[in-house]
Design a protein around this motif. Structure first.
Motif, PDB file in Angstrom:
ATOM      1  N   MET B  67       0.820  -1.223   0.000  1.00  0.00           N
ATOM      2  CA  MET B  67       0.000   0.000   0.000  1.00  0.00           C
ATOM      3  C   MET B  67       0.849   1.265   0.000  1.00  0.00           C
ATOM      4  O   MET B  67       0.310   2.362   0.146  1.00  0.00           O
ATOM      5  N   THR B  68       2.160   1.110  -0.142  1.00  0.00           N
ATOM      6  CA  THR B  68       3.058   2.245   0.052  1.00  0.00           C
ATOM      7  C   THR B  68       2.618   3.492  -0.708  1.00  0.00           C
ATOM      8  O   THR B  68       2.656   4.595  -0.180  1.00  0.00           O
ATOM      9  N   TYR B  69       2.210   3.300  -1.982  1.00  0.00           N
ATOM     10  CA  TYR B  69       1.897   4.469  -2.810  1.00  0.00           C
ATOM     11  C   TYR B  69       0.417   4.556  -3.169  1.00  0.00           C
ATOM     12  O   TYR B  69       0.038   5.344  -4.033  1.00  0.00           O
ATOM     13  N   THR B  70      -0.410   3.751  -2.516  1.00  0.00           N
ATOM     14  CA  THR B  70      -1.844   3.807  -2.783  1.00  0.00           C
ATOM     15  C   THR B  70      -2.401   5.149  -2.326  1.00  0.00           C
ATOM     16  O   THR B  70      -2.004   5.672  -1.298  1.00  0.00           O
ATOM     17  N   ARG B  71      -3.343   5.711  -3.123  1.00  0.00           N
ATOM     18  CA  ARG B  71      -3.956   6.988  -2.753  1.00  0.00           C
ATOM     19  C   ARG B  71      -4.703   6.837  -1.421  1.00  0.00           C
ATOM     20  O   ARG B  71      -5.259   5.774  -1.137  1.00  0.00           O
ATOM     21  N   PRO B  72      -4.728   7.906  -0.598  1.00  0.00           N
ATOM     22  CA  PRO B  72      -5.359   7.796   0.718  1.00  0.00           C
ATOM     23  C   PRO B  72      -6.835   7.406   0.638  1.00  0.00           C
ATOM     24  O   PRO B  72      -7.326   6.721   1.526  1.00  0.00           O
ATOM     25  N   ASN B  73      -7.525   7.856  -0.427  1.00  0.00           N
ATOM     26  CA  ASN B  73      -8.960   7.542  -0.470  1.00  0.00           C
ATOM     27  C   ASN B  73      -9.237   6.129  -0.978  1.00  0.00           C
ATOM     28  O   ASN B  73     -10.376   5.735  -1.151  1.00  0.00           O
ATOM     29  N   ALA B  74      -8.171   5.366  -1.234  1.00  0.00           N
ATOM     30  CA  ALA B  74      -8.373   3.981  -1.676  1.00  0.00           C
ATOM     31  C   ALA B  74      -7.830   2.998  -0.640  1.00  0.00           C
ATOM     32  O   ALA B  74      -7.690   1.816  -0.926  1.00  0.00           O
ATOM     33  N   ARG B  75      -7.513   3.471   0.569  1.00  0.00           N
ATOM     34  CA  ARG B  75      -6.879   2.589   1.545  1.00  0.00           C
ATOM     35  C   ARG B  75      -7.850   1.977   2.546  1.00  0.00           C
ATOM     36  O   ARG B  75      -7.506   1.047   3.261  1.00  0.00           O
ATOM     37  N   ASN B  76      -9.026   2.584   2.646  1.00  0.00           N
ATOM     38  CA  ASN B  76     -10.001   2.143   3.634  1.00  0.00           C
ATOM     39  C   ASN B  76      -9.408   2.155   5.052  1.00  0.00           C
ATOM     40  O   ASN B  76      -9.388   1.147   5.754  1.00  0.00           O
ATOM     41  N   ILE B  77      -8.924   3.328   5.425  1.00  0.00           N
ATOM     42  CA  ILE B  77      -8.346   3.511   6.750  1.00  0.00           C
ATOM     43  C   ILE B  77      -9.125   4.624   7.450  1.00  0.00           C
ATOM     44  O   ILE B  77      -9.357   5.672   6.860  1.00  0.00           O
ATOM     45  N   GLY B  78      -9.552   4.377   8.671  1.00  0.00           N
ATOM     46  CA  GLY B  78     -10.257   5.407   9.434  1.00  0.00           C
ATOM     47  C   GLY B  78      -9.249   6.271  10.166  1.00  0.00           C
ATOM     48  O   GLY B  78      -8.260   5.770  10.686  1.00  0.00           O
ATOM     49  N   MET B  79      -9.509   7.588  10.179  1.00  0.00           N
ATOM     50  CA  MET B  79      -8.532   8.486  10.796  1.00  0.00           C
ATOM     51  C   MET B  79      -9.252   9.450  11.731  1.00  0.00           C
ATOM     52  O   MET B  79     -10.283  10.015  11.382  1.00  0.00           O
ATOM     53  N   VAL B  80      -8.678   9.633  12.919  1.00  0.00           N
ATOM     54  CA  VAL B  80      -9.230  10.592  13.872  1.00  0.00           C
ATOM     55  C   VAL B  80      -8.149  11.624  14.177  1.00  0.00           C
ATOM     56  O   VAL B  80      -7.013  11.263  14.468  1.00  0.00           O
TER      57      VAL B  80
END
Ligand SMILES: Nc1ncnc2c1ncn2[C@@H]1O[C@H](COP(=O)(O)OP(=O)(O)OP(=O)(O)O)[C@@H](O)[C@H]1O
Ligand SMILES: [Mg+2]
Lengths: 260, 350
Positions: B67-80
């Motif tokens: 995932m090193t260069y995957t776009r942030p909106n394609a990572r399915n990661i929740g961020m607070v």
């Protein structure tokens, strides 16, 4: 206590006089088209002149285009600068100040020299006019949008949206624009006010705009220009009121909201 | 292969190295904290996992996928975020449902999920409010719900509690942990508050100046710091210079007074200078253990459940913790006193 009260009111009164006295005098004068009586004759004359409505609507139309083009140009650019190139901001500021430094006449001659061969089409002349207006209104549009973006946490909001899967267009449309509503309204107000009465560009590009019409009346008539001044003042404020009304809503809110 | 893997991550900003030689394996469902002082690269590392920054070198894999260069909106990661970053133009429900809406989910499904999330964070009745109508603590709960609504594979929190006051911080911290356990979601939590990291985490990564200092459970980090930095940053260890008397027997001198450590000291000649860490809670004023040091009481600080007593030897100042109880007899300031402690209370730091 009482003394400071008095002085506050004094200054307010002075401000009001400064602003409204000339307006009142103009209004008074505009009613004197008929000897010895006060009448709305000058207003009737103006309204009966088809050129009045034509030129005013033309300028209004140009203003709307100018606002649209300005928003489409300025919002994404300034957003990107805030997000990725904060170091460029001082230069942006400088560039957007250029219209204050370079007179409109210079701008219009440049435009004419460059685009004259294309003026055979009517729409081309108008496009150039709108382009010129976009430049003239740039300082105001830029400042409004810049202030609006500074008031929100652009980076965190963008990243929050990104992590939730949003693409750039979605972020601009659903997050940035709605939160810029107030800023865009004030940018639009100022643009409208500039474009409606603008003379130099419209006149030299030979466009049937309200500014040149006002000037023409001013040269040839006595009372009608006063009536025109009052009316254009009222109309401009009415148009602003309309924008305000169209953009009304919840505090900090927008038409887009919720999942329901 | 671990669920989240950071392999040899390095991040440069121009010529400045913000993070280097960062290697971490996080198991599915694990709660890992990044702990370190301001500017040590915690946020930068987190942002690389989220995709907001790209590593200069190194790889990031999540669930076996590079995932090193995957776009942030394609990572399915929740961020607070520390600043909540709620969308001011949307209601609480709108905020929580945003990710699902973007994903093109059906209105009914979104509504159900939003209700479920509101239930989870205990704000079932506030769905129609706007963010500015909520308290800081409530806003951060909503931000958590928004991040979790998309069923992310990973949850990242960057100092989520530091804008809140102490009481709410405690409550919300426990709540975050219980929600995390309930959902079993793999979580990375950034903080510079050691108490937060110790109380929440399965494992802690202690960082300093862009490097990992130590990775371990709170128990390991607190009791067995491997570097001087960890010892001084985590807990309230006394870090004192000492002279080796007899390395093999673990005998050292502090300000001319000899003590014995549980472990022998290898590779250091007798007479050399070393650093010894002494845990305040292992020191006592009542007779116990094999070691004793004599000094004068310099100050006494009342910290609620414990009383911290500062004792000056010659040069060295030691702090000593006693549990507070109504029968505690405290020495007078300036009085001569003796400190007792067992062999294991002392630790040689590299
Ligand atoms: N975009 C950037 N450009 C240049 N330097 C940066 C950038 N982002 C971070 N840094 C630098 O990298 C270092 C690490 O920053 P980072 O934000 O990761 O620290 P942190 O551990 O999160 O600290 P804090 O606890 O203060 O949030 C800092 O020295 C910071 O100045
Ligand atoms: Mg940080």
């Amino acid at each position: 206590m009482r003394v400071t009260r008095f002085w506050s009111w004094f200054w307010i009164a002075l401000g009001v006089l400064y602003f409204f006295l000339p307006l009142y005098a103009t209004f008074q004068f505009s009613l004197k088209a008929q000897r010895d009586t006060l009448s709305f004759l000058a207003y009737q004359n103006v309204l009966n002149d088809p050129k009045f409505a034509e030129t005013f609507l033309f300028s209004l139309q140009m203003a709307v285009w100018t606002i649209l083009v300005g928003v489409v140009l300025v919002v994404p650019t300034v957003y990107w600068v805030h997000l990725r190139l904060p170091a460029v901001r001082p230069y942006m500021e400088l560039v957007t100040l250029m219209p204050f430094v370079i007179p409109a006449v210079v701008l219009v001659f440049g435009l004419i020299r460059t685009y004259a061969p294309l003026f055979t089409w009517t729409w081309m002349g108008r496009a150039v006019l709108v382009a010129g207006y976009v430049v003239l209104s740039l300082p105001y549009m830029y400042r409004s949008v810049d202030a609006g973006l500074r008031a929100m946490d652009v980076r965190s909001l963008t990243e929050a949206a990104q992590s939730l899967g949003a693409s750039w267009p979605t972020i601009l449309w659903r997050i940035i624009l709605p939160n810029l509503r107030t800023a865009l309204l004030s940018g639009a107000f100022l643009t409208l006010a500039i474009v409606i009465g603008e003379f130099t560009l419209a006149s030299l590009l030979a466009q049937p705009a309200f500014g040149p019409y006002l000037a023409l009346m001013g040269q040839n008539r006595a009372y009608e220009p006063a009536a025109l001044a009052i009316m254009s003042f009222a109309l401009t404020w009415a148009a602003m009121g309309l924008i305000q009304w169209l953009g009304r809503g919840r505090p900090g809110g927008s038409q887009l909201s919720g999942t329901h | 292969m671990a669920f989240l893997e950071l392999n040899n991550i390095r991040k440069e900003f121009g010529r400045f190295v913000a993070v280097e030689a960062f290697n971490l394996q996080v198991e599915r469902g694990e709660f890992v904290s990044f702990l370190g002082p301001s500017g040590c690269g915690k946020t930068t590392t987190l942002r690389m996992i989220a995709g907001f920054e790209l590593p200069t070198t190194g790889q990031i894999t999540i669930d076996g996928q590079e995932m090193t260069y995957t776009r942030p909106n394609a990572r399915n990661i929740g961020m607070v975020f520390q600043s909540y970053a709620l969308f001011p133009n949307m209601t609480v429900a709108g905020n929580i449902g945003f990710g699902l809406k973007v994903a093109g989910k059906a209105a009914a499904e979104i509504k159900e999920r939003v209700a479920e999330m509101l239930q989870l964070i205990g704000l079932a009745d506030l769905g129609e409010r706007y963010p500015y109508q909520l308290s800081g603590g409530q806003q951060q709960r909503v931000a958590l719900a928004r991040a979790l609504a998309i069923r992310p594979q990973l949850l990242l929190l960057d100092e989520p509690l530091s804008a809140l006051d102490a009481k709410i911080r405690m409550n919300l911290r426990n709540e975050i942990r219980s929600i995390q356990r309930q959902l079993g979601i793999t979580t990375i939590y950034v903080t510079h508050d050691q108490e937060e990291a110790l109380s929440l985490s399965d494992r802690i990564v202690v960082m300093s100046a862009g490097r990992m200092e130590q990775v371990g459970s709170p128990f390991e980090i607190y009791n067995f710091p491997q570097t001087r930095f960890v010892a001084s940053f985590v807990g309230t260890l006394n870090i004192v210079p000492a002279t080796v008397v007899n390395g093999a027997r673990g005998e050292v001198q502090i300000d001319g007074q000899q003590i014995t450590l549980a472990a022998g000291i290898d590779g250091v000649p007798n007479g050399a200078q070393v650093t010894v860490a002494l845990r305040p809670e292992a020191l006592s004023l009542s007779e116990s253990g094999a070691n004793r040091l004599v000094g004068h009481v310099e100050n006494i600080a009342f910290l609620g459940s414990i009383v911290r007593i500062y004792i000056r030897l010659d040069e060295t100042l030691l702090s000593l913790d006693e549990f507070n109880n109504p029968h505690l007899t405290l020495p007078a300031i300036g009085a001569a006193t003796t400190i007792y402690f067992p062999l294991e209370a002392g630790l040689i730091l590299p």
